[in-house]
Design an enzyme around this catalytic site. Sequence first.
Site, PDB file in Angstrom:
ATOM      1  N   GLY A  87     -12.778  -1.254  -7.245  1.00 15.77           N
ATOM      2  CA  GLY A  87     -14.608  -0.694  -7.310  1.00 15.77           C
ATOM      3  C   GLY A  87     -14.969   0.139  -5.591  1.00 15.77           C
ATOM      4  O   GLY A  87     -15.816  -0.008  -5.543  1.00 15.77           O
ATOM      5  N   GLY A  88     -14.185   0.456  -5.142  1.00 14.53           N
ATOM      6  CA  GLY A  88     -13.357   1.191  -3.997  1.00 14.53           C
ATOM      7  C   GLY A  88     -14.224   0.468  -2.705  1.00 14.53           C
ATOM      8  O   GLY A  88     -14.397  -0.642  -2.571  1.00 14.53           O
TER       9      GLY A  88
ATOM     10  N   ASN B 165      -5.706   4.807  -7.576  1.00 20.24           N
ATOM     11  CA  ASN B 165      -7.163   5.183  -6.841  1.00 20.24           C
ATOM     12  C   ASN B 165      -8.303   5.712  -7.615  1.00 20.24           C
ATOM     13  O   ASN B 165      -8.523   4.388  -8.349  1.00 20.24           O
ATOM     14  CB  ASN B 165      -7.005   6.155  -5.364  1.00 20.24           C
ATOM     15  CG  ASN B 165      -7.889   5.906  -5.345  1.00 20.24           C
ATOM     16  OD1 ASN B 165      -9.415   5.316  -4.617  1.00 20.24           O
ATOM     17  ND2 ASN B 165      -8.321   6.987  -4.527  1.00 20.24           N
TER      18      ASN B 165
ATOM     19  N   THR C 175      -4.392  -0.968  -7.346  1.00 17.53           N
ATOM     20  CA  THR C 175      -5.057   0.880  -7.779  1.00 17.53           C
ATOM     21  C   THR C 175      -3.828   1.540  -7.528  1.00 17.53           C
ATOM     22  O   THR C 175      -2.653   2.531  -7.247  1.00 17.53           O
ATOM     23  CB  THR C 175      -6.031   0.696  -6.784  1.00 17.53           C
ATOM     24  OG1 THR C 175      -6.384   1.837  -7.092  1.00 17.53           O
ATOM     25  CG2 THR C 175      -5.713   1.122  -5.693  1.00 17.53           C
TER      26      THR C 175
ATOM     27  N   SER D  49      -7.696   0.889   3.556  1.00 14.76           N
ATOM     28  CA  SER D  49      -7.989   0.397   1.997  1.00 14.76           C
ATOM     29  C   SER D  49      -9.306  -0.342   2.331  1.00 14.76           C
ATOM     30  O   SER D  49      -9.800  -0.531   3.094  1.00 14.76           O
ATOM     31  CB  SER D  49      -6.493  -0.397   1.102  1.00 14.76           C
ATOM     32  OG  SER D  49      -7.944  -0.794   0.762  1.00 14.76           O
ATOM     33  N   SER D  50     -10.132  -0.356   0.948  1.00 16.29           N
ATOM     34  CA  SER D  50     -11.482  -1.249   0.953  1.00 16.29           C
ATOM     35  C   SER D  50     -10.845  -2.619  -0.474  1.00 16.29           C
ATOM     36  O   SER D  50     -11.485  -3.700   0.445  1.00 16.29           O
ATOM     37  CB  SER D  50     -12.793  -0.812   0.444  1.00 16.29           C
ATOM     38  OG  SER D  50     -13.199   0.496   1.023  1.00 16.29           O
TER      39      SER D  50
ATOM     40  N   ASP E  53      -7.318   7.886   0.292  1.00 12.83           N
ATOM     41  CA  ASP E  53      -8.288   7.381   0.870  1.00 12.83           C
ATOM     42  C   ASP E  53      -8.044   7.466   3.122  1.00 12.83           C
ATOM     43  O   ASP E  53      -8.611   7.226   3.218  1.00 12.83           O
ATOM     44  CB  ASP E  53      -8.065   6.104   0.305  1.00 12.83           C
ATOM     45  CG  ASP E  53      -8.885   5.217  -0.503  1.00 12.83           C
ATOM     46  OD1 ASP E  53      -9.444   5.688  -1.079  1.00 12.83           O
ATOM     47  OD2 ASP E  53      -8.273   4.017  -0.822  1.00 12.83           O
TER      48      ASP E  53
ATOM     49  N   ARG F 109       1.056  -1.701   0.272  1.00 13.48           N
ATOM     50  CA  ARG F 109       0.062  -0.184  -0.041  1.00 13.48           C
ATOM     51  C   ARG F 109       0.736   1.580  -0.285  1.00 13.48           C
ATOM     52  O   ARG F 109       1.970   1.590   1.028  1.00 13.48           O
ATOM     53  CB  ARG F 109      -1.088  -0.105   1.255  1.00 13.48           C
ATOM     54  CG  ARG F 109      -1.430   1.192   1.584  1.00 13.48           C
ATOM     55  CD  ARG F 109      -2.898   1.042   0.658  1.00 13.48           C
ATOM     56  NE  ARG F 109      -3.723   1.826   1.061  1.00 13.48           N
ATOM     57  CZ  ARG F 109      -5.209   2.378  -0.308  1.00 13.48           C
ATOM     58  NH1 ARG F 109      -4.888   1.904  -1.223  1.00 13.48           N
ATOM     59  NH2 ARG F 109      -6.037   3.128   0.854  1.00 13.48           N
TER      60      ARG F 109
ATOM     61  N   THR G   7      -9.878  -0.025 -10.249  1.00 19.20           N
ATOM     62  CA  THR G   7      -8.399  -0.231  -9.555  1.00 19.20           C
ATOM     63  C   THR G   7      -8.396  -1.749 -10.745  1.00 19.20           C
ATOM     64  O   THR G   7      -9.836  -1.487 -11.130  1.00 19.20           O
ATOM     65  CB  THR G   7      -9.126  -0.809  -7.986  1.00 19.20           C
ATOM     66  OG1 THR G   7      -9.163   0.842  -6.889  1.00 19.20           O
ATOM     67  CG2 THR G   7      -8.344  -1.302  -7.285  1.00 19.20           C
TER      68      THR G   7
HETATM   69  O1  DON Z   1      -8.312   1.576  -0.988  1.00 19.74           O
HETATM   70  C1  DON Z   1      -8.959   1.496  -1.569  1.00 19.74           C
HETATM   71  O2  DON Z   1      -9.850   1.216  -1.130  1.00 19.74           O
HETATM   72  C2  DON Z   1      -9.524   1.965  -2.820  1.00 19.74           C
HETATM   73  N1  DON Z   1      -8.218   3.447  -3.219  1.00 19.74           N
HETATM   74  C3  DON Z   1      -9.637   1.502  -3.987  1.00 19.74           C
HETATM   75  C4  DON Z   1      -9.728   2.677  -5.020  1.00 19.74           C
HETATM   76  C5  DON Z   1     -10.903   1.398  -5.997  1.00 19.74           C
HETATM   77  O3  DON Z   1     -11.049   0.425  -6.002  1.00 19.74           O
HETATM   78  C6  DON Z   1     -11.744   1.878  -7.585  1.00 19.74           C
HETATM   79  N2  DON Z   1     -12.031   1.400  -8.978  1.00 19.74           N
HETATM   80  N3  DON Z   1     -12.505   0.797  -8.756  1.00 19.74           N
END
Ligand code: DON
Length: 568
Positions: A469-470, A397, A395, A448-449, A419, A102, A377
């Site tokens: 997918g955040g 992000n 990612t 992070s997710s 984040d 990360r 991502t």
């Molecule tokens: O680490 C995280 O949770 C976010 N930076 C992820 C970003 C993400 O999945 C964007 N995509 N769709």
Amino acid sequence: MKPILKLITLGLFLLGCTPEESTSADDRIRGVMADSAMVVTTHPLASQVGLDILAKGGNSFDAAVAVHFALAVVFPEAGNVGGGGFAVIRTEKGELASLDFREKAPLSAGRDMYLDSSGDVISGMSRLGHLASGVPGSVAGMWELHQKYGSLPWESLVEPSIKLAEEGFLITDLGANNINGALDFIAQATQYSPWILKEGGWSEGDSVIQEELASTLKKIGSKGRDGFYLGETADLIVAEMTRGKGLITATDLEKYEAIWRDPIIGEYRGHKIISMPPPSSGGVALLQLLKGAEQFDIKSLGHNTSKTLHILTELERRVYADRATYLGDPDFVDVPVAMLVSEAYNRNRNASIDLSQKTASQDIKEGSVDVIESTQTTHYSIVDSKGNAIAVTTTLNGYFGCKVMVEGAGFFLNNEMDDFSAKPGVPNMFGLIGNEANAIAPEKRMLSSMTPTIIEKDQKLFMVNGTPGGSTIITTLFQTTMNVIDHEMTMQEAVNAKRIHSQWLPDSIYIEPDALPDSVVLGLEALGHGISSRQRNMGKVNAILAYPEGQLEGAADYTRGDGTALGY
Ligand code: DON
């Protein structure tokens, strides 16, 4: 030189079918089936690179390194050297590991760096431009992965991506649209005119040649980790930061380290769930959700019925409320992981779920946030012929990260600083809020997710899974896991199935376009839920299911992107 377009060659040719055609005698939709090995990524050329490495005798971990760098070339939206991610590993011997690469906050980052003099968040500052970037972790992560588990020479794993960058590749329709959608922002954030700012924009079939990226990859190929964090590449990053008033210094780069962490492990209906621990919230949240779901007979309640979705939503809003309060970088804050995933805690936490009406999110905890934006991502899953498995989510992000391409080095930097919780209670780009546990501090990793996950059944490999997918990553993993385990879907059916999402705040259930029939929507509304239809799909899962007889089913989310499963 001639651009390469090796679209879906070996795997689908060998197997003779596309996933949507592979409805077998039992009338089930299956992904790509193979006897030995499988690579599932979000781009056909990256999948091909991974398959070629396996065919040359490389293991899954070699293939992961090669795929990672290939994605940096063919999927610059999210594939990266300027970003970071997480990997979850299960070796052929059943050894489990997780790798944290990360990004970190730069040494001179501060808690209130995105606030104005009145203490309000300055809009966009953590998302666009040099100040939004954390110290990249990807190259250190791939280097560490290879040092511990690789078998082929490092250079040979970077070589395919150098070729793709130098000789070029033909862009897909989705790839062209993604770039075109970001051009104005890239022009705003980048202080020179990189190749990507093409007059008139990009169209499907255009050739993309990236000489500067090729030269960066050559340095990484010949010098390994040091080819990025020291020497010319580091100098170019620091020069870019100086030009754009960013914070990353040579010391930040030199000090960056990827970290091996104990994966988080739990049970779900006789399956062993192996996932990513903090600084990802993904593993903790997924285990909490599954613990909660285990209290209900999800199978007989049915897939995507209003009763099932009501339960999932009620579980999700409690878990995301916990996420906001307790989760952060474990090297900086005490995260009560054992308590959060314990049986007793979750039983108690979920005792207030009422099957006849929703609990308002405001009653779970105070707060109010904006809508969730979708960005990008990428996740890849690989299993080799010996059974070594790896799930990697990586990612920048947002699409193309902070939209700054490093001059002379040809890659985008992340905007992972978003984040962090810029201010307690103020949402980030995914509508997620946080508190002290996720406040900015020098060298801290932002929460992070991302949830790369491996599942075992009967001590054998069962599933390799993950998605972008955040904030929707966690709930997408939750649903695909239940789709297979509770609803007995094939991997491809589980991936194709429509998704919903809720995250405590906003107090609403988000649904994919055409996800639910009116009767289910009405059923949920009758229980008190607000429904928000999203224009865009949620997630792009790339997963592998291992059948007891030894076959592998590779399921790319091809209905939601360019994902491709290739196997042999
Ligand atoms: O680490 C995280 O949770 C976010 N930076 C992820 C970003 C993400 O999945 C964007 N995509 N769709």
